[in-house]
Motif scaffolding. Structure first.
Motif, PDB file in Angstrom:
ATOM      1  N   TYR A 152     -38.196  -4.507 -48.375  1.00 20.15           N
ATOM      2  CA  TYR A 152     -37.821  -3.196 -48.902  1.00 20.15           C
ATOM      3  C   TYR A 152     -36.818  -3.319 -50.042  1.00 20.15           C
ATOM      4  O   TYR A 152     -36.736  -2.440 -50.901  1.00 20.15           O
ATOM      5  CB  TYR A 152     -37.246  -2.375 -47.752  1.00 20.15           C
ATOM      6  CG  TYR A 152     -36.991  -0.918 -48.017  1.00 20.15           C
ATOM      7  CD1 TYR A 152     -37.871  -0.144 -48.760  1.00 20.15           C
ATOM      8  CD2 TYR A 152     -35.873  -0.292 -47.467  1.00 20.15           C
ATOM      9  CE1 TYR A 152     -37.642   1.203 -48.969  1.00 20.15           C
ATOM     10  CE2 TYR A 152     -35.639   1.057 -47.668  1.00 20.15           C
ATOM     11  CZ  TYR A 152     -36.521   1.802 -48.422  1.00 20.15           C
ATOM     12  OH  TYR A 152     -36.288   3.143 -48.616  1.00 20.15           O
ATOM     13  N   GLY A 153     -36.039  -4.410 -50.049  1.00 18.95           N
ATOM     14  CA  GLY A 153     -35.065  -4.612 -51.112  1.00 18.95           C
ATOM     15  C   GLY A 153     -33.633  -4.794 -50.659  1.00 18.95           C
ATOM     16  O   GLY A 153     -32.706  -4.836 -51.484  1.00 18.95           O
ATOM     17  N   THR A 154     -33.401  -4.919 -49.356  1.00 21.26           N
ATOM     18  CA  THR A 154     -32.052  -5.133 -48.821  1.00 21.26           C
ATOM     19  C   THR A 154     -31.598  -6.564 -49.092  1.00 21.26           C
ATOM     20  O   THR A 154     -32.364  -7.508 -48.960  1.00 21.26           O
ATOM     21  CB  THR A 154     -32.030  -4.843 -47.309  1.00 21.26           C
ATOM     22  OG1 THR A 154     -32.393  -3.469 -47.100  1.00 21.26           O
ATOM     23  CG2 THR A 154     -30.656  -5.097 -46.709  1.00 21.26           C
ATOM     24  N   ASP A 155     -30.328  -6.727 -49.452  1.00 23.52           N
ATOM     25  CA  ASP A 155     -29.790  -8.041 -49.827  1.00 23.52           C
ATOM     26  C   ASP A 155     -29.192  -8.820 -48.660  1.00 23.52           C
ATOM     27  O   ASP A 155     -29.058 -10.045 -48.746  1.00 23.52           O
ATOM     28  CB  ASP A 155     -28.706  -7.880 -50.898  1.00 23.52           C
ATOM     29  CG  ASP A 155     -29.289  -7.478 -52.243  1.00 23.52           C
ATOM     30  OD1 ASP A 155     -30.529  -7.559 -52.411  1.00 23.52           O
ATOM     31  OD2 ASP A 155     -28.513  -7.074 -53.127  1.00 23.52           O
ATOM     32  N   MET A 156     -28.804  -8.123 -47.594  1.00 27.26           N
ATOM     33  CA  MET A 156     -28.140  -8.826 -46.486  1.00 27.26           C
ATOM     34  C   MET A 156     -28.241  -8.003 -45.212  1.00 27.26           C
ATOM     35  O   MET A 156     -28.108  -6.782 -45.240  1.00 27.26           O
ATOM     36  CB  MET A 156     -26.671  -9.100 -46.809  1.00 27.26           C
ATOM     37  CG  MET A 156     -25.897  -9.803 -45.708  1.00 27.26           C
ATOM     38  SD  MET A 156     -24.187 -10.169 -46.196  1.00 27.26           S
ATOM     39  CE  MET A 156     -23.620 -10.998 -44.705  1.00 27.26           C
ATOM     40  N   VAL A 157     -28.485  -8.696 -44.104  1.00 29.15           N
ATOM     41  CA  VAL A 157     -28.462  -8.059 -42.787  1.00 29.15           C
ATOM     42  C   VAL A 157     -27.563  -8.896 -41.890  1.00 29.15           C
ATOM     43  O   VAL A 157     -27.733 -10.116 -41.798  1.00 29.15           O
ATOM     44  CB  VAL A 157     -29.866  -7.961 -42.165  1.00 29.15           C
ATOM     45  CG1 VAL A 157     -29.786  -7.280 -40.799  1.00 29.15           C
ATOM     46  CG2 VAL A 157     -30.817  -7.187 -43.080  1.00 29.15           C
ATOM     47  N   LEU A 158     -26.609  -8.242 -41.252  1.00 30.53           N
ATOM     48  CA  LEU A 158     -25.692  -8.917 -40.335  1.00 30.53           C
ATOM     49  C   LEU A 158     -25.891  -8.354 -38.941  1.00 30.53           C
ATOM     50  O   LEU A 158     -25.678  -7.165 -38.706  1.00 30.53           O
ATOM     51  CB  LEU A 158     -24.236  -8.711 -40.777  1.00 30.53           C
ATOM     52  CG  LEU A 158     -23.163  -9.346 -39.881  1.00 30.53           C
ATOM     53  CD1 LEU A 158     -23.290 -10.874 -39.904  1.00 30.53           C
ATOM     54  CD2 LEU A 158     -21.766  -8.930 -40.316  1.00 30.53           C
ATOM     55  N   TRP A 159     -26.340  -9.215 -38.026  1.00 28.79           N
ATOM     56  CA  TRP A 159     -26.510  -8.823 -36.627  1.00 28.79           C
ATOM     57  C   TRP A 159     -25.291  -9.278 -35.842  1.00 28.79           C
ATOM     58  O   TRP A 159     -24.892 -10.453 -35.914  1.00 28.79           O
ATOM     59  CB  TRP A 159     -27.763  -9.465 -36.039  1.00 28.79           C
ATOM     60  CG  TRP A 159     -29.037  -8.858 -36.528  1.00 28.79           C
ATOM     61  CD1 TRP A 159     -29.743  -9.208 -37.651  1.00 28.79           C
ATOM     62  CD2 TRP A 159     -29.767  -7.785 -35.919  1.00 28.79           C
ATOM     63  NE1 TRP A 159     -30.850  -8.416 -37.777  1.00 28.79           N
ATOM     64  CE2 TRP A 159     -30.901  -7.537 -36.726  1.00 28.79           C
ATOM     65  CE3 TRP A 159     -29.572  -7.008 -34.778  1.00 28.79           C
ATOM     66  CZ2 TRP A 159     -31.836  -6.558 -36.424  1.00 28.79           C
ATOM     67  CZ3 TRP A 159     -30.499  -6.023 -34.468  1.00 28.79           C
ATOM     68  CH2 TRP A 159     -31.610  -5.806 -35.289  1.00 28.79           C
ATOM     69  N   ILE A 160     -24.713  -8.365 -35.075  1.00 31.56           N
ATOM     70  CA  ILE A 160     -23.544  -8.669 -34.250  1.00 31.56           C
ATOM     71  C   ILE A 160     -23.958  -8.549 -32.793  1.00 31.56           C
ATOM     72  O   ILE A 160     -24.334  -7.470 -32.336  1.00 31.56           O
ATOM     73  CB  ILE A 160     -22.389  -7.700 -34.576  1.00 31.56           C
ATOM     74  CG1 ILE A 160     -21.982  -7.869 -36.045  1.00 31.56           C
ATOM     75  CG2 ILE A 160     -21.191  -7.933 -33.653  1.00 31.56           C
ATOM     76  CD1 ILE A 160     -21.165  -6.731 -36.592  1.00 31.56           C
ATOM     77  N   LEU A 161     -23.914  -9.656 -32.083  1.00 29.01           N
ATOM     78  CA  LEU A 161     -24.342  -9.702 -30.684  1.00 29.01           C
ATOM     79  C   LEU A 161     -23.105  -9.727 -29.803  1.00 29.01           C
ATOM     80  O   LEU A 161     -22.364 -10.716 -29.765  1.00 29.01           O
ATOM     81  CB  LEU A 161     -25.221 -10.934 -30.447  1.00 29.01           C
ATOM     82  CG  LEU A 161     -26.402 -11.091 -31.427  1.00 29.01           C
ATOM     83  CD1 LEU A 161     -27.189 -12.355 -31.124  1.00 29.01           C
ATOM     84  CD2 LEU A 161     -27.310  -9.857 -31.393  1.00 29.01           C
ATOM     85  N   THR A 162     -22.852  -8.622 -29.100  1.00 25.78           N
ATOM     86  CA  THR A 162     -21.597  -8.480 -28.359  1.00 25.78           C
ATOM     87  C   THR A 162     -21.545  -9.355 -27.112  1.00 25.78           C
ATOM     88  O   THR A 162     -20.482  -9.877 -26.755  1.00 25.78           O
ATOM     89  CB  THR A 162     -21.368  -7.013 -27.972  1.00 25.78           C
ATOM     90  OG1 THR A 162     -22.480  -6.545 -27.194  1.00 25.78           O
ATOM     91  CG2 THR A 162     -21.238  -6.145 -29.210  1.00 25.78           C
ATOM     92  N   LYS A 163     -22.660  -9.511 -26.425  1.00 26.53           N
ATOM     93  CA  LYS A 163     -22.664 -10.302 -25.193  1.00 26.53           C
ATOM     94  C   LYS A 163     -22.408 -11.773 -25.478  1.00 26.53           C
ATOM     95  O   LYS A 163     -21.609 -12.433 -24.804  1.00 26.53           O
ATOM     96  CB  LYS A 163     -23.998 -10.144 -24.458  1.00 26.53           C
ATOM     97  CG  LYS A 163     -24.046 -10.871 -23.123  1.00 26.53           C
ATOM     98  CD  LYS A 163     -25.377 -10.619 -22.413  1.00 26.53           C
ATOM     99  CE  LYS A 163     -25.425 -11.342 -21.068  1.00 26.53           C
ATOM    100  NZ  LYS A 163     -26.723 -11.098 -20.360  1.00 26.53           N
TER     101      LYS A 163
END
Length: 206
Positions: A152-163
């Motif tokens: 789609y054109g997004t430059d960065m994705v940050l996933w934060i996994l709390t567990k």
């Protein structure tokens, strides 16, 4: 014969169960992704509001991230949206974002309305997987959603996994990184995030 008939009837009953659209959190290429525990709502074990809200920890992470981003990213350059902002990617693909950062040149004021956003966010931050995993595991879903955003054109994705207290740092055409909350992560415009430090700062403030 009677056993076969019962099995056939059970399968038919299961197939006829219609899941209302309100239980769909996201859709990718026509495939619905339902809210976690949506079956409990269908079985009347939980109410809709019980499965749509974030946990206290997830909400806390969103709060400190929003404060950090608004402090460090240029207000004249970016818009920072939260509260499960919706993004219409294409026909049959609608995503939900915990935090989405938009370039104001891509999303000027006149494009903001009561509908889903229709332009790619510059960066997306997701706190945990909030859909019911049925025919794929968490990493499959994370990969599918992330790659859809890159297309789609997004430059960065940050996933934060709390567990697990882990971060998945993903950028297009670059090897993804799985790192710890205590590690520095470069976001946009050289801004460096250390999630563990932010959490510790809040803890010390009480």
């Amino acid at each position: 014969i009677m056993v076969r008939a019962l099995i056939k009837a059970a399968k038919k009953t299961e197939a006829e169960v219609i899941v209302p659209d309100i239980l769909i959190r996201e859709e990718i290429d026509g495939k619905p992704y339902y809210y976690k525990d949506y079956k409990a709502v269908l079985n009347k074990e939980k109410k809709l509001k019980d499965i749509m809200g974030a946990s206290g920890l997830q909400a806390f992470i969103v709060e400190i991230l929003l404060r950090f981003l608004m402090l460090h990213l240029a207000r004249k350059k970016y818009r920072i949206f939260s509260n499960e902002v919706g993004g219409h990617i294409r026909k049959g693909t609608n995503l939900s974002f915990d935090i989405a950062v938009f370039d104001k040149k891509v999303l000027p004021f006149e494009k903001i309305n009561e509908y889903y956003t229709t332009v790619p966010p510059k960066m997306v931050l997701e706190i945990d997987v909030k859909i019911e995993l049925e025919d794929e595991d968490a990493l499959d879903y994370i990969n599918t959603k992330t790659e859809t955003l890159f297309q789609y054109g997004t430059d960065m994705v940050l996933w934060i996994l709390t567990k697990q207290k882990k971060l998945i740092v993903a950028k297009p055409e670059t090897a993804w990184q799985i790192t710890n909350w205590s590690d520095d992560v470069e976001l946009l415009d050289g801004v460096v995030l250390n999630l563990a430090a932010l959490v510790k700062e809040e803890e010390e403030m009480g």
